[in-house]
Design a protein around this motif. Structure first.
Motif, PDB file in Angstrom:
ATOM      1  N   ALA A 286     -19.151-100.553 -89.113  1.00 17.03           N
ATOM      2  CA  ALA A 286     -19.371 -99.543 -90.154  1.00 17.03           C
ATOM      3  C   ALA A 286     -18.080 -98.844 -90.562  1.00 17.03           C
ATOM      4  N   LEU A 287     -17.013 -98.993 -89.792  1.00 19.49           N
ATOM      5  CA  LEU A 287     -15.730 -98.394 -90.172  1.00 19.49           C
ATOM      6  C   LEU A 287     -15.148 -99.036 -91.428  1.00 19.49           C
ATOM      7  N   SER A 288     -15.668-100.183 -91.823  1.00 18.26           N
ATOM      8  CA  SER A 288     -15.177-100.843 -93.031  1.00 18.26           C
ATOM      9  C   SER A 288     -16.101-100.612 -94.226  1.00 18.26           C
ATOM     10  N   ALA A 289     -16.971 -99.623 -94.156  1.00 18.93           N
ATOM     11  CA  ALA A 289     -17.883 -99.304 -95.256  1.00 18.93           C
ATOM     12  C   ALA A 289     -17.093 -98.867 -96.485  1.00 18.93           C
ATOM     13  N   ARG A 290     -17.728 -98.916 -97.621  1.00 16.82           N
ATOM     14  CA  ARG A 290     -17.052 -98.565 -98.871  1.00 16.82           C
ATOM     15  C   ARG A 290     -16.901 -97.051 -99.048  1.00 16.82           C
ATOM     16  N   SER A 291     -17.864 -96.301 -98.603  1.00 17.64           N
ATOM     17  CA  SER A 291     -17.854 -94.865 -98.841  1.00 17.64           C
ATOM     18  C   SER A 291     -17.066 -94.120 -97.761  1.00 17.64           C
ATOM     19  N   ASN A 292     -16.326 -93.099 -98.194  1.00 16.03           N
ATOM     20  CA  ASN A 292     -15.576 -92.255 -97.257  1.00 16.03           C
ATOM     21  C   ASN A 292     -16.509 -91.576 -96.262  1.00 16.03           C
ATOM     22  N   ALA A 293     -17.633 -91.092 -96.759  1.00 12.33           N
ATOM     23  CA  ALA A 293     -18.580 -90.389 -95.900  1.00 12.33           C
ATOM     24  C   ALA A 293     -19.163 -91.326 -94.841  1.00 12.33           C
ATOM     25  N   ALA A 294     -19.443 -92.570 -95.221  1.00 12.36           N
ATOM     26  CA  ALA A 294     -19.989 -93.532 -94.256  1.00 12.36           C
ATOM     27  C   ALA A 294     -18.955 -93.869 -93.186  1.00 12.36           C
ATOM     28  N   ARG A 295     -17.713 -94.032 -93.584  1.00 11.52           N
ATOM     29  CA  ARG A 295     -16.653 -94.321 -92.603  1.00 11.52           C
ATOM     30  C   ARG A 295     -16.445 -93.126 -91.677  1.00 11.52           C
ATOM     31  N   ALA A 296     -16.432 -91.931 -92.248  1.00 16.65           N
ATOM     32  CA  ALA A 296     -16.270 -90.723 -91.425  1.00 16.65           C
ATOM     33  C   ALA A 296     -17.448 -90.561 -90.464  1.00 16.65           C
ATOM     34  N   GLY A 297     -18.646 -90.832 -90.936  1.00 17.46           N
ATOM     35  CA  GLY A 297     -19.824 -90.756 -90.072  1.00 17.46           C
ATOM     36  C   GLY A 297     -19.765 -91.767 -88.935  1.00 17.46           C
TER      37      GLY A 297
ATOM     38  N   THR B 217      -8.369-104.117 -84.594  1.00 20.42           N
ATOM     39  CA  THR B 217      -9.301-103.708 -85.653  1.00 20.42           C
ATOM     40  C   THR B 217      -9.409-102.197 -85.721  1.00 20.42           C
ATOM     41  N   LEU B 218      -9.554-101.565 -84.572  1.00 20.61           N
ATOM     42  CA  LEU B 218      -9.669-100.106 -84.526  1.00 20.61           C
ATOM     43  C   LEU B 218      -8.397 -99.439 -85.015  1.00 20.61           C
ATOM     44  N   ALA B 219      -7.246 -99.963 -84.622  1.00 24.49           N
ATOM     45  CA  ALA B 219      -5.972 -99.392 -85.074  1.00 24.49           C
ATOM     46  C   ALA B 219      -5.848 -99.508 -86.591  1.00 24.49           C
ATOM     47  N   ASP B 220      -6.238-100.643 -87.148  1.00 23.82           N
ATOM     48  CA  ASP B 220      -6.182-100.819 -88.611  1.00 23.82           C
ATOM     49  C   ASP B 220      -7.104 -99.838 -89.330  1.00 23.82           C
ATOM     50  N   HIS B 221      -8.318 -99.693 -88.837  1.00 23.20           N
ATOM     51  CA  HIS B 221      -9.263 -98.775 -89.478  1.00 23.20           C
ATOM     52  C   HIS B 221      -8.777 -97.331 -89.408  1.00 23.20           C
ATOM     53  N   LEU B 222      -8.258 -96.928 -88.268  1.00 26.85           N
ATOM     54  CA  LEU B 222      -7.761 -95.556 -88.142  1.00 26.85           C
ATOM     55  C   LEU B 222      -6.529 -95.336 -89.013  1.00 26.85           C
ATOM     56  N   ALA B 223      -5.632 -96.317 -89.047  1.00 24.55           N
ATOM     57  CA  ALA B 223      -4.431 -96.184 -89.879  1.00 24.55           C
ATOM     58  C   ALA B 223      -4.804 -96.046 -91.352  1.00 24.55           C
ATOM     59  N   LYS B 224      -5.739 -96.847 -91.826  1.00 20.78           N
ATOM     60  CA  LYS B 224      -6.191 -96.758 -93.226  1.00 20.78           C
ATOM     61  C   LYS B 224      -6.857 -95.414 -93.494  1.00 20.78           C
ATOM     62  N   ALA B 225      -7.668 -94.949 -92.556  1.00 22.48           N
ATOM     63  CA  ALA B 225      -8.348 -93.668 -92.741  1.00 22.48           C
ATOM     64  C   ALA B 225      -7.342 -92.526 -92.800  1.00 22.48           C
TER      65      ALA B 225
END
Length: 175
Positions: A68-79, A103-111
């Motif tokens: 779910a960290l790759s969801a399109r919406s900011n709110a969904a990723r934050a949730g 994968t986790l490092a990439d998602h956090l870096a993008k966020a």
């Protein structure tokens, strides 16, 4: 005197007289568990199986949260980040996370780089928990990938003061 209304010394004895059940008369201790060894062992096995099933379900949920960290919406990723943070605060899941480090490092870096305030705060709060649980082998690489993004997000003047404060507090965690 009518029946049942008798008063006297014999009534007192009847009320104090203790009535024992057949188990107490026989001297049986009711606190001892009378199950057989086999049924006791099967109860332990079923409790162990239940704990394993619960652990497997939790690991599946964590993998779903990572997806779910790759969801399109900011709110969904934050949730998803907040949910993952809550799960990591309750249980140690290094076995699941060590395979997901990149994968986790990439998602956090993008966020941290592109996210809005809520997503950045969630990523900053999740980063130290991930660093603790990833394990010794991957933690240094994880921190090296996240640290520059935390510093950049802390220096971003377009972010709110609350977000910059949260990100900055996590940046000092990795110094």
């Amino acid at each position: 005197m009518p029946k049942g209304k008798r008063k006297g010394k014999f009534e007192h004895r009847r009320t104090e007289e203790k009535i024992y059940s057949s188990d107490e008369d026989a001297g049986i201790d009711m606190t001892i568990d009378n199950c057989s060894e086999t049924s006791g062992q099967s109860d332990l096995k079923s409790a162990h199986d239940d704990a394993e099933n619960e652990q497997e379900k939790l690991e599946e949920k964590v993998l779903e949260m990572i997806d779910a960290l790759s969801a399109r919406s900011n709110a969904a990723r934050a949730g998803a980040m907040v949910s993952l943070r809550n799960a990591l605060q309750r249980r140690h899941l290094a076995a699941v996370l060590c395979n997901q480090r990149a994968t986790l490092a990439d998602h956090l870096a993008k966020a941290l780089r592109r996210g809005r305030d809520g997503e950045r705060r969630a990523a900053a709060g999740l980063a130290p928990l991930l660093a603790l649980q990833i394990g010794e082998e991957g933690v240094e690489e994880f921190v090296n990938e996240i640290r520059p993004e935390l510093a950049a997000a802390a220096a971003d003047k377009s972010a709110s003061l609350e977000t910059r404060t949260e990100v900055m507090s996590q940046t000092f965690t990795y110094v």
